[in-house]
Design a protein around this motif. Sequence first.
Motif, PDB file in Angstrom:
ATOM      1  N   MET A   1       0.812  -1.209   0.000  1.00 53.66           N
ATOM      2  CA  MET A   1       0.000   0.000   0.000  1.00 53.66           C
ATOM      3  C   MET A   1       0.851   1.267   0.000  1.00 53.66           C
ATOM      4  SD  MET A   1      -3.180  -0.908   2.546  1.00 53.66           S
ATOM      5  CE  MET A   1      -4.497  -2.007   1.972  1.00 53.66           C
ATOM      6  N   LYS A   2       0.465   2.222  -0.840  1.00 57.89           N
ATOM      7  CA  LYS A   2       1.046   3.555  -0.836  1.00 57.89           C
ATOM      8  C   LYS A   2      -0.067   4.542  -1.136  1.00 57.89           C
ATOM      9  CE  LYS A   2       4.718   6.562  -2.355  1.00 57.89           C
ATOM     10  NZ  LYS A   2       6.097   6.676  -2.815  1.00 57.89           N
ATOM     11  N   CYS A   3      -0.050   5.671  -0.442  1.00 58.79           N
ATOM     12  CA  CYS A   3      -1.094   6.663  -0.674  1.00 58.79           C
ATOM     13  C   CYS A   3      -0.493   8.050  -0.817  1.00 58.79           C
ATOM     14  CB  CYS A   3      -2.140   6.655   0.447  1.00 58.79           C
ATOM     15  SG  CYS A   3      -1.610   7.394   2.001  1.00 58.79           S
ATOM     16  N   VAL A   4      -1.189   8.895  -1.552  1.00 62.28           N
ATOM     17  CA  VAL A   4      -0.856  10.311  -1.631  1.00 62.28           C
ATOM     18  C   VAL A   4      -2.145  11.068  -1.920  1.00 62.28           C
ATOM     19  CG1 VAL A   4      -0.251  10.166  -4.081  1.00 62.28           C
ATOM     20  CG2 VAL A   4       0.578  12.082  -2.717  1.00 62.28           C
ATOM     21  N   GLY A   5      -2.342  12.183  -1.240  1.00 65.02           N
ATOM     22  CA  GLY A   5      -3.536  12.980  -1.473  1.00 65.02           C
ATOM     23  C   GLY A   5      -3.611  14.152  -0.518  1.00 65.02           C
ATOM     24  N   ARG A   6      -4.572  15.028  -0.794  1.00 64.02           N
ATOM     25  CA  ARG A   6      -4.813  16.162   0.098  1.00 64.02           C
ATOM     26  C   ARG A   6      -5.622  15.680   1.296  1.00 64.02           C
ATOM     27  NH1 ARG A   6      -6.613  17.437  -4.856  1.00 64.02           N
ATOM     28  NH2 ARG A   6      -5.207  18.661  -6.181  1.00 64.02           N
ATOM     29  N   ALA A   7      -5.294  16.190   2.455  1.00 65.02           N
ATOM     30  CA  ALA A   7      -5.961  15.756   3.681  1.00 65.02           C
ATOM     31  C   ALA A   7      -7.386  16.280   3.765  1.00 65.02           C
ATOM     32  CB  ALA A   7      -5.175  16.217   4.895  1.00 65.02           C
ATOM     33  N   VAL A   8      -8.321  15.356   4.015  1.00 66.59           N
ATOM     34  CA  VAL A   8      -9.652  15.678   4.520  1.00 66.59           C
ATOM     35  C   VAL A   8      -9.663  15.133   5.937  1.00 66.59           C
ATOM     36  CG1 VAL A   8     -12.119  15.207   4.351  1.00 66.59           C
ATOM     37  CG2 VAL A   8     -10.783  15.589   2.267  1.00 66.59           C
ATOM     38  N   THR A   9      -9.986  15.962   6.926  1.00 68.48           N
ATOM     39  CA  THR A   9      -9.800  15.539   8.306  1.00 68.48           C
ATOM     40  C   THR A   9     -11.122  15.248   9.009  1.00 68.48           C
ATOM     41  OG1 THR A   9      -9.835  17.797   9.197  1.00 68.48           O
ATOM     42  CG2 THR A   9      -7.707  16.928   8.468  1.00 68.48           C
ATOM     43  N   LEU A  10     -11.048  14.331   9.960  1.00 67.95           N
ATOM     44  CA  LEU A  10     -12.197  13.982  10.792  1.00 67.95           C
ATOM     45  C   LEU A  10     -11.702  13.739  12.212  1.00 67.95           C
ATOM     46  CD1 LEU A  10     -15.241  13.283  11.042  1.00 67.95           C
ATOM     47  CD2 LEU A  10     -14.604  10.907  10.575  1.00 67.95           C
ATOM     48  N   ASN A  11     -12.277  14.472  13.161  1.00 71.24           N
ATOM     49  CA  ASN A  11     -11.864  14.353  14.549  1.00 71.24           C
ATOM     50  C   ASN A  11     -12.934  13.629  15.359  1.00 71.24           C
ATOM     51  OD1 ASN A  11     -10.041  14.813  16.663  1.00 71.24           O
ATOM     52  ND2 ASN A  11     -11.188  16.580  17.371  1.00 71.24           N
ATOM     53  N   PHE A  12     -12.502  12.652  16.144  1.00 75.29           N
ATOM     54  CA  PHE A  12     -13.382  11.946  17.062  1.00 75.29           C
ATOM     55  C   PHE A  12     -13.159  12.450  18.487  1.00 75.29           C
ATOM     56  CE2 PHE A  12     -13.366   9.026  13.521  1.00 75.29           C
ATOM     57  CZ  PHE A  12     -14.614   8.417  13.557  1.00 75.29           C
ATOM     58  N   VAL A  13     -14.201  12.389  19.305  1.00 79.17           N
ATOM     59  CA  VAL A  13     -14.094  12.726  20.720  1.00 79.17           C
ATOM     60  C   VAL A  13     -14.679  11.566  21.527  1.00 79.17           C
ATOM     61  CG1 VAL A  13     -14.187  15.219  20.363  1.00 79.17           C
ATOM     62  CG2 VAL A  13     -16.316  13.948  20.713  1.00 79.17           C
ATOM     63  N   PRO A  14     -14.292  11.446  22.801  1.00 70.62           N
ATOM     64  CA  PRO A  14     -14.863  10.376  23.627  1.00 70.62           C
ATOM     65  C   PRO A  14     -16.389  10.472  23.693  1.00 70.62           C
ATOM     66  CG  PRO A  14     -12.929  11.311  24.693  1.00 70.62           C
ATOM     67  CD  PRO A  14     -13.232  12.194  23.514  1.00 70.62           C
ATOM     68  N   ALA A  15     -17.018   9.325  23.721  1.00 70.92           N
ATOM     69  CA  ALA A  15     -18.484   9.271  23.733  1.00 70.92           C
ATOM     70  C   ALA A  15     -19.047   9.925  24.986  1.00 70.92           C
ATOM     71  CB  ALA A  15     -18.939   7.815  23.651  1.00 70.92           C
ATOM     72  N   ARG A  16     -20.160  10.671  24.777  1.00 67.52           N
ATOM     73  CA  ARG A  16     -20.882  11.305  25.871  1.00 67.52           C
ATOM     74  C   ARG A  16     -22.328  11.453  25.420  1.00 67.52           C
ATOM     75  NH1 ARG A  16     -18.747  16.940  28.415  1.00 67.52           N
ATOM     76  NH2 ARG A  16     -20.612  17.788  27.388  1.00 67.52           N
ATOM     77  N   PRO A  17     -23.299  11.116  26.261  1.00 69.14           N
ATOM     78  CA  PRO A  17     -24.700  11.090  25.810  1.00 69.14           C
ATOM     79  C   PRO A  17     -25.195  12.404  25.221  1.00 69.14           C
ATOM     80  CG  PRO A  17     -24.502   9.936  27.889  1.00 69.14           C
ATOM     81  CD  PRO A  17     -23.155  10.561  27.625  1.00 69.14           C
ATOM     82  N   ASP A  18     -24.834  13.554  25.818  1.00 67.93           N
ATOM     83  CA  ASP A  18     -25.382  14.801  25.295  1.00 67.93           C
ATOM     84  C   ASP A  18     -24.793  15.143  23.935  1.00 67.93           C
ATOM     85  OD1 ASP A  18     -22.911  15.213  26.572  1.00 67.93           O
ATOM     86  OD2 ASP A  18     -23.312  17.346  26.861  1.00 67.93           O
TER      87      ASP A  18
END
Length: 281
Positions: free
Chosen positions: A72-89
């Motif tokens: 595997m090799k990859c190259v591309g422009r970053a599209v970002t996604l941030n996760f946070v710890p689960a919380r009901p609200d």
Amino acid sequence: MLTSARTFLSRSGISNVAARSFAQGPASGGSISDDLLQKLGSLSTQALVDGLWVMGWPSAQIDGARPLSASMKCVGRAVTLNFVPARPDIAQDKPAGGQSPEYEAFELCGPNEVLVMASVGPWESVGGDIKFLRLKQRAIGGLVTDGSVRDTDEIINYGFPCFAYSTTARQGPAAMQPWECNGVLNISGITVRPGDAIVGDQDGVVCVPAKVAETVYNIAHGREVIEGIVKEELVKNPGPPGKFYPFMSGKIKPESPLGQLLASKGITPENSNQFEGTADW
């Protein structure tokens, strides 16, 4: 368009003043052309790390991401996604279904984009076969995460390059949830801005900041040419590499053994930025 904490806060009735405190300045660091992407992808991750090192920039290697298979090799422009710890609200405020920041990020990806997903932990799952079927359909340029992925065999069969800390059978939603699409990420201690170049190979993944991508390429490409000449010379005339290597780009002295070797191959201060007094960064 960002689906993020700011969107959630406004939907919850919290003032825009508070929402604005989440970020200052543009998320993106600039645009990288398809041509430059192709040139960056032609180099090894080591060369790109060296190019940034020469410029004095911080470490750019995302240590928590390894290829699921060796080819595997990859190259591309970053599209970002941030996760946070689960919380009901937060789960209640997050847009449902296809409006989730997660799927917003998916739809921004194509052959010249790499989806970069910052997990809350190395063993937490950022997704598996059903979610990532959409990435296959989008013919994504790659997926990079410092978390883990599920359904590994199926993901490999999907054909897009995938770099992760590891694999897991865990359910991701039990531990974390998507929070922001196309914000600035902290992934394995490395800052990634949307639009940065992401390059991955067998040795790992490197983030090349968009604002300096052209300069990094020029340095790194020049270094790889020189290293090829040094290797060729050492094969023809075996001996300790110390006569020629290591070297610092922009500081090679023309009268040194390495400078003389390069001159014999037509590389001189007149046509290269690798020599003393010729650095253009």
